[in-house]
Scaffold this active site. Sequence first.
Site, PDB file in Angstrom:
ATOM      1  CE  LYS A  91      -5.491   8.354   1.670  1.00  0.00           C
ATOM      2  NZ  LYS A  91      -5.805   8.084   3.082  1.00  0.00           N
ATOM      3  NE  ARG A 167      -0.908  12.118   2.129  1.00  0.00           N
ATOM      4  CZ  ARG A 167      -1.261  10.993   2.684  1.00  0.00           C
ATOM      5  NH1 ARG A 167      -1.622  10.946   3.933  1.00  0.00           N
ATOM      6  NH2 ARG A 167      -1.229   9.864   2.008  1.00  0.00           N
ATOM      7  NE  ARG A 202      -3.395  -0.246   6.048  1.00  0.00           N
ATOM      8  CZ  ARG A 202      -3.489   1.054   5.775  1.00  0.00           C
ATOM      9  NH1 ARG A 202      -4.052   1.444   4.649  1.00  0.00           N
ATOM     10  NH2 ARG A 202      -3.031   1.955   6.606  1.00  0.00           N
ATOM     11  NE  ARG A 231       0.922   1.762   5.460  1.00  0.00           N
ATOM     12  CZ  ARG A 231       0.100   2.708   4.996  1.00  0.00           C
ATOM     13  NH1 ARG A 231      -0.620   2.471   3.926  1.00  0.00           N
ATOM     14  NH2 ARG A 231       0.020   3.870   5.598  1.00  0.00           N
ATOM     15  NE  ARG A 242      -0.822   6.637   9.006  1.00  0.00           N
ATOM     16  CZ  ARG A 242      -1.190   5.359   8.821  1.00  0.00           C
ATOM     17  NH1 ARG A 242      -0.805   4.427   9.676  1.00  0.00           N
ATOM     18  NH2 ARG A 242      -1.900   5.018   7.773  1.00  0.00           N
TER      19      ARG A 242
HETATM   20  P1  AP5 Z   1      -7.114   1.519   2.795  1.00  0.00           P
HETATM   21  O1  AP5 Z   1      -7.890   1.470   1.521  1.00  0.00           O
HETATM   22  O2  AP5 Z   1      -5.770   0.886   2.832  1.00  0.00           O
HETATM   23  O3  AP5 Z   1      -7.089   3.009   3.367  1.00  0.00           O
HETATM   24  P2  AP5 Z   1      -6.216   4.271   2.923  1.00  0.00           P
HETATM   25  O4  AP5 Z   1      -7.110   5.467   3.000  1.00  0.00           O
HETATM   26  O5  AP5 Z   1      -5.516   4.012   1.649  1.00  0.00           O
HETATM   27  O6  AP5 Z   1      -5.239   4.302   4.158  1.00  0.00           O
HETATM   28  P3  AP5 Z   1      -3.714   4.658   4.294  1.00  0.00           P
HETATM   29  O7  AP5 Z   1      -3.372   4.295   5.712  1.00  0.00           O
HETATM   30  O8  AP5 Z   1      -2.896   4.068   3.212  1.00  0.00           O
HETATM   31  O9  AP5 Z   1      -3.715   6.197   4.173  1.00  0.00           O
HETATM   32  P4  AP5 Z   1      -2.639   7.123   4.687  1.00  0.00           P
HETATM   33  O10 AP5 Z   1      -2.965   8.391   4.031  1.00  0.00           O
HETATM   34  O11 AP5 Z   1      -2.510   7.174   6.158  1.00  0.00           O
HETATM   35  O12 AP5 Z   1      -1.278   6.417   4.242  1.00  0.00           O
HETATM   36  P5  AP5 Z   1      -0.334   6.621   2.999  1.00  0.00           P
HETATM   37  O13 AP5 Z   1       0.256   5.340   2.685  1.00  0.00           O
HETATM   38  O14 AP5 Z   1      -0.965   7.395   1.951  1.00  0.00           O
HETATM   39  O15 AP5 Z   1      -8.046   0.837   3.914  1.00  0.00           O
HETATM   40  C1  AP5 Z   1      -7.596   0.683   5.221  1.00  0.00           C
HETATM   41  C2  AP5 Z   1      -8.156  -0.635   5.803  1.00  0.00           C
HETATM   42  O16 AP5 Z   1      -9.564  -0.534   5.885  1.00  0.00           O
HETATM   43  C3  AP5 Z   1      -7.866  -1.865   4.931  1.00  0.00           C
HETATM   44  O17 AP5 Z   1      -7.609  -2.953   5.748  1.00  0.00           O
HETATM   45  C4  AP5 Z   1      -9.162  -2.078   4.126  1.00  0.00           C
HETATM   46  O18 AP5 Z   1      -9.360  -3.436   3.814  1.00  0.00           O
HETATM   47  C5  AP5 Z   1     -10.201  -1.546   5.084  1.00  0.00           C
HETATM   48  N1  AP5 Z   1     -11.329  -0.903   4.420  1.00  0.00           N
HETATM   49  C6  AP5 Z   1     -11.266  -0.057   3.350  1.00  0.00           C
HETATM   50  N2  AP5 Z   1     -12.513   0.350   3.019  1.00  0.00           N
HETATM   51  C7  AP5 Z   1     -13.360  -0.246   3.897  1.00  0.00           C
HETATM   52  C8  AP5 Z   1     -14.768  -0.215   4.079  1.00  0.00           C
HETATM   53  N3  AP5 Z   1     -15.552   0.530   3.280  1.00  0.00           N
HETATM   54  N4  AP5 Z   1     -15.316  -0.950   5.079  1.00  0.00           N
HETATM   55  C9  AP5 Z   1     -14.521  -1.707   5.902  1.00  0.00           C
HETATM   56  N5  AP5 Z   1     -13.164  -1.778   5.777  1.00  0.00           N
HETATM   57  C10 AP5 Z   1     -12.595  -1.055   4.786  1.00  0.00           C
HETATM   58  O19 AP5 Z   1       0.799   7.561   3.669  1.00  0.00           O
HETATM   59  C11 AP5 Z   1       1.646   7.041   4.676  1.00  0.00           C
HETATM   60  C12 AP5 Z   1       2.584   8.124   5.174  1.00  0.00           C
HETATM   61  O20 AP5 Z   1       3.405   8.574   4.087  1.00  0.00           O
HETATM   62  C13 AP5 Z   1       1.910   9.386   5.711  1.00  0.00           C
HETATM   63  O21 AP5 Z   1       1.562   9.247   7.064  1.00  0.00           O
HETATM   64  C14 AP5 Z   1       3.020  10.421   5.507  1.00  0.00           C
HETATM   65  O22 AP5 Z   1       4.010  10.310   6.503  1.00  0.00           O
HETATM   66  C15 AP5 Z   1       3.641   9.973   4.177  1.00  0.00           C
HETATM   67  N6  AP5 Z   1       3.007  10.636   3.029  1.00  0.00           N
HETATM   68  C16 AP5 Z   1       2.119  10.101   2.145  1.00  0.00           C
HETATM   69  N7  AP5 Z   1       1.740  11.012   1.233  1.00  0.00           N
HETATM   70  C17 AP5 Z   1       2.386  12.162   1.552  1.00  0.00           C
HETATM   71  C18 AP5 Z   1       2.383  13.468   1.006  1.00  0.00           C
HETATM   72  N8  AP5 Z   1       1.619  13.815  -0.047  1.00  0.00           N
HETATM   73  N9  AP5 Z   1       3.169  14.402   1.592  1.00  0.00           N
HETATM   74  C19 AP5 Z   1       3.948  14.097   2.656  1.00  0.00           C
HETATM   75  N10 AP5 Z   1       3.986  12.882   3.236  1.00  0.00           N
HETATM   76  C20 AP5 Z   1       3.206  11.925   2.692  1.00  0.00           C
END
Ligand code: AP5
Length: 295
Positions: A91, A167, A202, A231, A242
Amino acid sequence: MASSMAAAAAAAAASLSPPPLSTERPVALCGQFFPGSPASSRPLRFHSARRGGLSPATRKPRSLPRAAKAVVAVKADPLKVMIAGAPASGKGTQCELIKTKYGLVHISAGDLLRAEIAAGTDNGKRAKEFMEKGQLVPDEIVVNMVKERLLQPDAQEKGWLLDGYPRSYSQAMALETLGIRPDIFILLDVPDELLVERVVGRRLDPVTGKIYHLKYSPPENEEISSRLTQRFDDTEEKVKLRLQTHYQNVESLLSIYDDVIVKIKGDALVDQVFAQVDEQLTSSLDKKTGMVASA
Ligand code: AP5
């Protein structure tokens, strides 16, 4: 108002070749739409001047060239995008590319929460307890935080790209009650076995905010490499939690956004995934501007 519209229409008439692609400012000229026109700082919507219902102030400016007389400008809604997917489905990586090309305001719920943690606020402290366990942070913290950001003028004016929100059903409903809906809901689909590897590899650059992966997109040089951070929730154990949370909640969103959901395979190279995303966003934008043109 009339003079600014005249100026916008005159500028559109003067610019007969399409500028480089951007969706920030769709501009129509006699039925054609040229995304990204620098003619005005706001998106423009054009109605045919032959149709009834326009106030005298919005009628054709007399001094304009013939081509410009056919259209009259009013403001259009900018593009609104939600992007969802399992942890590490890409994402954030896709959002960077979308933001660069389309000029949308990127709002990441995870980034907003991490900013609260870094600032040491009460909300941040509480949020971290849930994030450590791979659970959703309670609505009373997340919902208002995202809503407030979404309603700020830059997001309203340029359009928004909501990453990782909503979410859950209740989060989506909090937006529905405000009449906030996306033009498109992108769901990145990546097999689970790839996600763990992506999470543990990552790294983030605290200076530029750029996302790296030690294997798939390594840092460009030693200087960047030495400052990369990881992270606190990017461990194999936590990503499994997660993932569970993701699967428990994602289904409930599908029914709310089923008319605008586009599923994209996210297990290809970054650029190949973006090509699919880009195609869908362009089509969404075309539909939007097409609807305006025929209004
Ligand atoms: P990346 O692009 O960073 O992936 P991402 O989908 O953004 O992953 P996140 O881990 O950030 O998602 P998440 O939903 O778990 O975490 P968030 O911070 O939102 O890519 C990942 C890796 O893969 C990178 O190293 C990249 O280089 C690589 N990559 C990308 N594309 C690739 C490809 N095509 N091929 C190869 N490699 C690739 O949320 C964190 C926490 O916050 C949650 O667990 C929850 O506790 C809380 N939270 C967040 N939002 C909410 C909400 N709405 N409500 C309640 N709690 C929430």
